[in-house]
Design an enzyme around this catalytic site. Structure first.
Site, mmCIF file in Angstrom:
data_model
loop_
_atom_site.group_PDB
_atom_site.id
_atom_site.type_symbol
_atom_site.label_atom_id
_atom_site.label_comp_id
_atom_site.label_asym_id
_atom_site.label_seq_id
_atom_site.Cartn_x
_atom_site.Cartn_y
_atom_site.Cartn_z
ATOM 1 N N SER A 102 0.873 -1.172 0.000
ATOM 2 C CA SER A 102 0.000 0.000 0.000
ATOM 3 C C SER A 102 0.913 1.226 0.000
ATOM 4 C CB SER A 102 -0.900 0.019 1.237
ATOM 5 O OG SER A 102 -1.795 -1.067 1.240
ATOM 6 N N CYS A 136 -0.294 7.226 -0.238
ATOM 7 C CA CYS A 136 -1.373 7.695 -1.113
ATOM 8 C C CYS A 136 -1.397 9.207 -1.289
ATOM 9 C CB CYS A 136 -2.719 7.219 -0.566
ATOM 10 S SG CYS A 136 -3.121 7.897 1.076
#
Length: 351
Positions: A75, A78
């Site tokens: 991940s 972001c």
């Protein structure tokens, strides 16, 4: 065969929890993240895992060869792609680790992972980083599938639209790889496990008109796609609560005056809630829903309740030294464990 897993940008361990949910036999050979708070929470829940507090771009190629992982989960940060940020994409230094993975590790690695799973925010699919990802996968003979999915599609009462990619190394590319899918199958087994983990808590008094207003799962959850389950399989907020009342998290009069007109307020019988961000508890507008108790008090959802909505296991916890503000920040950057579990199920069996 035991799956050897590298958990990259590992955060608070959502990918680890999803692997547990999948039931696949695996070994986390390392979890890598530079956030010391996230690493502390991870270590508290998974003390047996080797956690590396180090930037990915500083890890030499020979170490990746030594690890020889079967699966990479990741991940990446972001912030370079969020609507609220500057959207500097690859010009943002927080993408350095991801770029290093694509250009200097995956492309040069002899012992490439057989599987890759990546999660990021809605909007990543329009970035240069996304193009780099697809180009690298294609150049290294990976077939892949891309998805835009939200937990609310599976009847989980939380809107959290995210971009996902699952990839498998093979000779021929998937001809539909460029299509962003908003549907996915092969999740019935995990849905049964989820309902066992968070069983229905029926009962209690409630306003039927309020229940009807909250029954429209997608009406006030923008970006929600087609509901993938029967309506009777939808879960209620009540199923994920620790308790209805919690005076520690109630808003005081000053907060109520400042925030009520911009907040989304839901009851225990709601079938949806807005996406919780890392600023929940600090700002009101656009950071997540508030909860109206049975005694008409307004309170924040607790970190544990948000973790429940993210489908972290019941035994998952935050160490005592982690403040609520820190927990909210970690949860705002985290992922939904159930959705990742579904993607892993499909990755291993279909991709």
């Amino acid at each position: 065969m035991v799956l050897r897993v590298l958990e990259l940008f590992s955060g608070m361990g959502g990918m680890h929890c999803a692997l547990d949910l999948s039931g696949r036999e695996y070994e986390i050979i390392a979890a890598i993240d530079i956030n010391p708070t996230a690493n502390l929470v991870y270590a508290s829940n998974f003390p047996e895992v080797s956690i590396i507090n180090r930037s990915i771009e500083t890890i030499p190629l020979k170490q990746w060869e030594k690890w020889s992982a079967d699966l990479w989960t990741m991940s990446p940060p972001c912030q370079p792609f969020t609507r609220q940020g500057k959207q500097e994409d690859l010009n943002d230094r927080r993408t350095d680790g991801f770029v290093h993975l694509m250009k200097n590790i995956l492309s040069q690695l002899n012992s490439k992972p057989k599987y890759i799973l990546l999660e990021n925010v809605f909007g990543f699919q329009n970035s240069d980083a996304h193009q780099l990802l697809l180009h690298t996968l294609q150049s290294n003979h990976y077939s892949y599938e891309q998805y835009l999915l939200s937990p609310i599609q599976f009847g989980i009462p939380n809107s959290r639209l995210r971009y996902y990619l699952i990839a498998k190394q093979q000779d021929q590319l998937n001809t539909n790889a460029s299509v962003l899918q908003t549907r996915i199958s092969n999740f019935d087994r995990l849905l049964t496990k989820l309902h066992e983990q968070f069983p229905s808590k029926c009962g209690g008094s409630y306003d039927k008109n309020s229940l009807h207003r909250n029954d429209q799962i997608t009406d006030q959850c923008s970006h929600s796609s087609e509901i993938l389950i029967d309506s009777n399989q939808s879960m209620l907020i009540n199923d994920f609560l620790v308790s209805n009342e919690n005076s520690e998290f109630e808003l005081d009069d000053k907060q109520l005056k400042r925030g009520l007109h911009v907040c989304d307020i839901i009851t225990c019988h709601a079938k949806r809630s807005f996406c919780f961000t890392k600023s929940y508890g600090k700002y009101f507008e656009g950071t997540g829903s508030l909860f109206r108790t049975e005694t008409d008090r307004i309170r924040y959802f607790t970190p544990k309740e948000i973790a429940n909505l993210h489908c972290f296991p019941q035994g998952y916890h935050f160490p005592e030294e982690i403040t609520n503000r820190q927990a909210y920040a970690l949860l705002g950057n985290s992922l939904n464990v159930f959705v990742i579990g579904v993607l892993l199920e499909n990755l291993f069996e279909r991709c």
